[in-house]
Design a protein around this motif. Sequence first.
Motif, mmCIF file in Angstrom:
data_model
loop_
_atom_site.group_PDB
_atom_site.id
_atom_site.type_symbol
_atom_site.label_atom_id
_atom_site.label_comp_id
_atom_site.label_asym_id
_atom_site.label_seq_id
_atom_site.Cartn_x
_atom_site.Cartn_y
_atom_site.Cartn_z
ATOM 1 N N ALA A 123 1.134 -0.895 -0.018
ATOM 2 C CA ALA A 123 0.111 0.144 0.280
ATOM 3 C C ALA A 123 0.964 1.374 0.049
ATOM 4 O O ALA A 123 2.081 0.715 0.629
ATOM 5 N N VAL A 125 0.434 4.870 0.962
ATOM 6 C CA VAL A 125 -0.331 5.907 2.088
ATOM 7 C C VAL A 125 -0.046 7.390 2.331
ATOM 8 O O VAL A 125 1.089 7.207 3.054
ATOM 9 N N GLU A 135 -10.492 5.908 -7.985
ATOM 10 C CA GLU A 135 -10.292 5.222 -7.303
ATOM 11 C C GLU A 135 -9.125 3.846 -7.673
ATOM 12 O O GLU A 135 -9.684 3.928 -9.385
ATOM 13 N N TYR A 140 -3.899 5.003 -0.815
ATOM 14 C CA TYR A 140 -4.955 5.990 -0.147
ATOM 15 C C TYR A 140 -3.909 6.928 0.173
ATOM 16 O O TYR A 140 -2.687 7.189 0.788
ATOM 17 N N LEU A 337 -5.795 -0.878 6.345
ATOM 18 C CA LEU A 337 -7.118 0.093 5.825
ATOM 19 C C LEU A 337 -8.124 0.390 5.534
ATOM 20 O O LEU A 337 -8.693 1.409 5.787
ATOM 21 N N ASP A 338 -8.475 -0.452 4.285
ATOM 22 C CA ASP A 338 -9.914 -0.623 4.066
ATOM 23 C C ASP A 338 -11.221 -0.858 5.132
ATOM 24 O O ASP A 338 -12.211 -0.196 4.712
ATOM 25 N N PHE A 352 -11.303 5.054 5.489
ATOM 26 C CA PHE A 352 -11.071 4.675 4.630
ATOM 27 C C PHE A 352 -12.688 3.148 4.043
ATOM 28 O O PHE A 352 -12.618 2.652 5.098
ATOM 29 N N ARG A 357 -10.879 5.616 -1.205
ATOM 30 C CA ARG A 357 -9.381 5.509 -0.214
ATOM 31 C C ARG A 357 -8.523 6.862 -0.137
ATOM 32 O O ARG A 357 -7.688 6.927 -0.416
ATOM 33 N N GLY A 359 -9.499 9.900 2.558
ATOM 34 C CA GLY A 359 -9.747 9.059 3.641
ATOM 35 C C GLY A 359 -10.179 10.826 4.292
ATOM 36 O O GLY A 359 -10.661 10.589 5.646
#
Length: 376
Positions: A123, A125, A135, A140, A337-338, A352, A357, A359
């Motif tokens: 991921a 972030v 998306e 994220y 995270l999801d 999220f 995603r 946030g």
Amino acid sequence: MKTMAMLARAVTAAVAVCGAQALQAAQIVVGQVGPLSGLEASQGRAYGTGMQLYFNAVNKAGGVGGHTFTLVRRDDGGRPEDTVAGTKAMLAEDRPLVLAGYFGTKNITDLVASGLLEKERIALVGYRTAEVRSETPLLYNVRATLRDEVNKLTEHLATIGITRLGLFYEDGPGAPALLAAADEAAKKARASITHKAAYEGGTAKVTPAVDLFLKNPPQAIIMISSGAAAAGFIEQYRGAGGAAQLFAHSGADIEQLSKRLAEEQMQGVAIAQVTPSPYKVASRLAKEFNDLVTKTPNLEVPVSYAMMEGYIAAKVIVEAVRRQGARPTREAMAATLDAMDSYDLGGYAVGFKPNARSGSRFVELSIISGAGKIRQ
């Protein structure tokens, strides 16, 4: 004797548990490939400094479940090809659990297209672009979307009676989506974008755009650009007598503008901000950030909004690791995270979902005063 035997067994069990926890504890590597040199170096370094600020505090307190955090950074100079190459090398050599703090529209686009994130199941972030993105799995962000920023800017302009707008933006693959979003936002605000002028992505070649707006003056110009391009545009436009009000999205950090522009050039420029102010204690998050800044001598770069954003990204990463427990993995990071539906960092919430995603929805405007200072 019986009591002594029981005590000995209890101590032995406790030592065994501590030993098992120590074996399970890991060094969590967070990787940043970003502009540590070049046009956006001040923002790239500030973002990394914000992450390091929080990681240091967590490590000093003993980590999370014994896990400690190491930030590894590589410089891409703002060049998309170096973003991809640097990420590939980092994944092979440093084995990060998660990536963070990336910059650039084409940089992110090329990274996704390379397939590295999907192949490595890692991921990313926290990143900054100047486009309206669809998306994308494994991407994220801890900030509001560019669409949210454009909506905020056009709504504000409508409330003060400004309806003839210009749009200064970065050209590239994401430009059509941005233009469509800007037209939609203007329509909702009962305004219109009369002229649009692009500059080449990854540069600060703004002269053609300046010339267009001087010949066709709108009431206000919305700037969706990098900080370097925004600074160059303001400098040339104001220097040539351009009188339209200037509104920038969050990529135009005031810290970067103030290094280049005179106070009279900056006066009245409004900037959309997607994090709480790092300069005032108006929330628990801001107080925590400022307390750590005060206790940290010799910061790599001055305090900035980009530093606050990096700090927020680090808090989200640490929380995701905490929720995974003893054995954090790349796959579990994305799943965690999801499922991070609403995480309150102290007056700033990040959440999220599998198909959402970005946030945050937080956007506020700051206006630069005649003294070159920010006022909300």
